[in-house]
Design a protein around this motif. Structure first.
Motif, short mmCIF file in Angstrom:
data_model
loop_
_atom_site.label_atom_id
_atom_site.label_comp_id
_atom_site.label_asym_id
_atom_site.label_seq_id
_atom_site.Cartn_x
_atom_site.Cartn_y
_atom_site.Cartn_z
N ASP A 84 0.77 -1.15 -0.11
CA ASP A 84 -0.01 0.04 0.09
C ASP A 84 0.92 1.21 0.26
O ASP A 84 1.90 1.41 0.97
CB ASP A 84 -1.09 -0.20 1.11
N LYS A 85 0.66 2.43 -0.90
CA LYS A 85 1.50 3.45 -0.90
C LYS A 85 1.59 4.20 0.33
O LYS A 85 2.68 4.84 0.56
CB LYS A 85 1.02 4.39 -2.21
N ALA A 86 0.32 4.05 1.04
CA ALA A 86 0.44 4.73 2.34
C ALA A 86 1.58 4.18 3.44
O ALA A 86 1.99 4.77 4.06
CB ALA A 86 -0.80 4.62 2.99
N ASN A 87 2.15 2.99 2.81
CA ASN A 87 2.89 2.40 3.99
C ASN A 87 4.36 2.27 3.23
O ASN A 87 5.24 1.73 4.01
CB ASN A 87 2.47 1.06 4.48
N TYR A 88 4.59 3.01 2.30
CA TYR A 88 6.10 3.07 1.49
C TYR A 88 7.01 3.34 2.40
O TYR A 88 8.37 3.12 2.63
CB TYR A 88 6.01 4.01 0.32
N GLY A 89 6.47 4.31 3.55
CA GLY A 89 7.62 5.07 4.44
C GLY A 89 8.42 3.81 5.14
O GLY A 89 9.57 4.23 5.45
N ALA A 90 7.75 2.89 5.64
CA ALA A 90 8.32 1.80 6.35
C ALA A 90 9.70 1.37 5.62
O ALA A 90 10.65 1.17 5.87
CB ALA A 90 7.34 0.55 6.84
N ASN A 148 9.46 5.13 -5.68
CA ASN A 148 8.34 5.77 -6.71
C ASN A 148 7.38 4.95 -7.04
O ASN A 148 6.19 5.15 -7.09
CB ASN A 148 9.00 6.15 -8.04
N LYS A 149 7.55 3.43 -7.06
CA LYS A 149 6.56 2.61 -7.56
C LYS A 149 6.95 1.11 -7.10
O LYS A 149 8.19 0.95 -7.13
CB LYS A 149 5.81 2.70 -8.91
N LEU A 150 6.08 0.26 -6.81
CA LEU A 150 6.20 -1.14 -6.77
C LEU A 150 6.07 -1.71 -8.13
O LEU A 150 5.07 -1.40 -8.95
CB LEU A 150 5.24 -1.83 -5.84
N LEU A 151 6.80 -2.58 -8.37
CA LEU A 151 6.83 -3.42 -9.76
C LEU A 151 6.31 -4.99 -9.58
O LEU A 151 6.58 -5.44 -8.41
CB LEU A 151 8.12 -3.40 -10.43
N GLU A 152 5.99 -5.56 -10.48
CA GLU A 152 5.65 -7.02 -10.57
C GLU A 152 6.89 -7.96 -10.27
O GLU A 152 7.89 -7.75 -10.83
CB GLU A 152 4.91 -7.68 -11.78
N SER A 153 6.74 -8.84 -9.28
CA SER A 153 8.06 -9.64 -8.91
C SER A 153 7.74 -10.94 -8.93
O SER A 153 6.69 -11.28 -9.20
CB SER A 153 8.36 -9.04 -7.39
N GLU A 154 8.75 -11.66 -8.87
CA GLU A 154 8.38 -13.21 -9.21
C GLU A 154 7.54 -14.02 -8.43
O GLU A 154 6.75 -14.89 -8.66
CB GLU A 154 10.00 -13.85 -8.97
N VAL A 207 8.65 -14.50 0.57
CA VAL A 207 7.87 -13.22 -0.13
C VAL A 207 8.75 -12.39 -0.75
O VAL A 207 10.02 -12.03 0.11
CB VAL A 207 6.91 -12.74 0.96
N ASP A 208 8.46 -11.81 -1.68
CA ASP A 208 9.51 -10.62 -2.02
C ASP A 208 8.76 -9.23 -2.60
O ASP A 208 7.38 -9.20 -2.81
CB ASP A 208 10.28 -10.86 -3.27
N ILE A 209 9.30 -8.10 -2.54
CA ILE A 209 8.78 -6.97 -3.01
C ILE A 209 9.79 -6.24 -4.14
O ILE A 209 11.15 -6.42 -3.63
CB ILE A 209 8.58 -5.88 -1.95
N LEU A 210 9.61 -5.94 -5.36
CA LEU A 210 10.21 -5.14 -6.25
C LEU A 210 9.86 -3.59 -6.25
O LEU A 210 8.75 -3.44 -6.68
CB LEU A 210 10.29 -6.00 -7.40
N ALA A 211 10.90 -2.80 -5.83
CA ALA A 211 10.46 -1.43 -5.78
C ALA A 211 11.51 -0.63 -6.95
O ALA A 211 12.65 -0.98 -7.03
CB ALA A 211 10.58 -0.91 -4.48
N GLU A 212 10.88 0.43 -7.12
CA GLU A 212 11.77 1.28 -7.94
C GLU A 212 11.76 2.67 -7.40
O GLU A 212 10.74 3.36 -7.17
CB GLU A 212 11.28 1.40 -9.46
N ASN A 213 12.95 3.34 -7.37
CA ASN A 213 13.02 4.92 -7.00
C ASN A 213 12.94 5.87 -7.99
O ASN A 213 12.97 5.35 -9.10
CB ASN A 213 14.15 5.08 -5.98
N ASP A 214 13.01 6.82 -7.59
CA ASP A 214 12.98 7.83 -8.73
C ASP A 214 14.05 8.15 -9.48
O ASP A 214 13.96 8.78 -10.62
CB ASP A 214 12.50 9.56 -8.02
N LYS A 215 15.11 7.36 -9.37
CA LYS A 215 16.44 7.27 -10.10
C LYS A 215 16.44 5.99 -11.36
O LYS A 215 17.06 6.03 -11.80
CB LYS A 215 17.54 7.16 -9.17
N GLY A 216 15.23 5.32 -10.99
CA GLY A 216 15.06 4.33 -12.01
C GLY A 216 15.97 2.99 -11.30
O GLY A 216 15.98 1.86 -11.91
#
Length: 332
Positions: free
Chosen positions: A17-23, A39-45, A58-67
């Motif tokens: 949830d974008k509201a919880n990105y801060g953690a 910046n956003k979460l992407l589809e991960s495996e 479990v995994d999360i794939l994130a991208e920052n504003d630098k790509g």
């Protein structure tokens, strides 16, 4: 039971949830020692929802504003080829996130962050960092970028162009948290946040990842998850103990065999020395008995060769060793 939700469960259900990105941003900022803004979460495996996946990984794939890409993975179950899996994960991201025909300079920087709840490799630290460097095999010089490359890619070292790996062996952390990173590791290990913790992101954990914020259905699913974790850890411990006992028994058998072989060899050498020094049949016989219970004929032949080199007659050698005179004559 801690009052906060375990990080792996939160990654699966809440931190997307974008509201919880801060953690997540706080965790990455603390680990990488630089400000990270997702910046956003992407589809991960592994976005599976099967029962095994709920407590295994479990995994999360994130991208920052630098790509830049951040693959954060939690692994509960022991996996002996996990190092190779880390390599596969980053390699897959490198190839997936560059469009066909694009220049190689568009390859994204990848950070692989691995939170493991099992004994991975052999080491005493709780956090490990891996990166790619090139050093001269003759002078140890670190290969660096040219001024043009530094300006073009906006980095200062070659290693910054390659994937970097972080491994957090959180089960091995058993001390008081004194740094921001240790505060995070303490939470990852125990599911609790120290009262005095000030690490970035843990304030979001305190605010949004409390058990009392979950619905009854979510709590039931979460407690099943915790039960599965306990069962998994028990299975790992049982397998480890069984393997240790099997290895101990196998080691004993190998030790017996090696000790017997070494004893034979040492006894044979001692028997040769005594037989040659004393020059008597009694000494030779004692050396043979101490040196070799099996292979007596071979030991006699070796001693006979030594006696023959000393000029002792074949008849005397035959009397001393029990070999036939014809056999002694043929020895060289």
């Amino acid at each position: 039971m801690g009052q906060y939700i375990r990080f792996d469960w939160a990654m699966k259900r809440l931190l997307r949830d974008k509201a919880n990105y801060g953690a997540l941003e706080g965790f990455l900022t603390t680990l990488l020692n630089q400000p990270i803004r997702i910046n956003k979460l992407l589809e991960s495996e592994s976005n599976q929802e099967d029962e095994y996946d709920k407590y295994n990984r479990v995994d999360i794939l994130a991208e920052n504003d630098k790509g830049q890409l951040f693959l954060i993975e939690v692994q509960n179950n022991s996996e002996y080829a996990y190092f190779q899996r880390m390599l596969f994960g980053t390699s897959k991201l490198v190839t997936e996130y560059i469009e066909r025909g694009q220049n190689y300079q568009h390859i994204k920087k990848v950070y692989s962050i691995n939170i493991v709840y099992f004994s991975l490799g052999s080491g005493t630290d709780t956090v490990y960092h891996g990166k790619t460097e090139f050093r001269g095999i003759h002078n140890g010089e670190l290969l660096s970028l040219s001024p043009f490359q530094r300006k073009t890619f906006n980095v200062s070292e070659v290693s910054e162009l390659y994937p970097e790996y972080y491994i957090l062996k959180v089960n091995d952390f058993n001390k008081v948290a004194k740094t921001h990173l240790e505060e995070w590791i303490y939470y990852l290990n125990t599911g609790e946040v120290p009262v005095e913790a000030t690490a970035p992101g843990l304030d979001i954990v305190r605010e949004r990842l409390k058990l009392d914020r979950m619905t009854k259905g979510e709590l039931e699913a979460y407690y099943r998850h915790l039960d599965n974790i306990v069962i998994l850890k028990d299975n790992i411990y049982t397998e480890r103990e069984e393997g240790r006992l099997e290895g101990l028994e196998e080691g004993r058998e190998q030790g017996r065999a090696q000790g017997l072989e070494q004893g034979r060899a040492e006894g044979l050498e001692e028997g040769r020395a005594q037989g040659l020094e004393e020059g008597r049949a009694e000494g030779l016989e004692q050396g043979l008995e101490q040196g070799l219970e099996q292979g007596r004929t071979e030991a006699c032949i070796q001693i006979a060769r030594q006696m023959k080199r000393l000029g002792i007659s074949p008849e005397q050698i035959a009397d001393a060793t029990g070999l036939a005179v014809e056999t002694v004559v043929k020895l060289v």
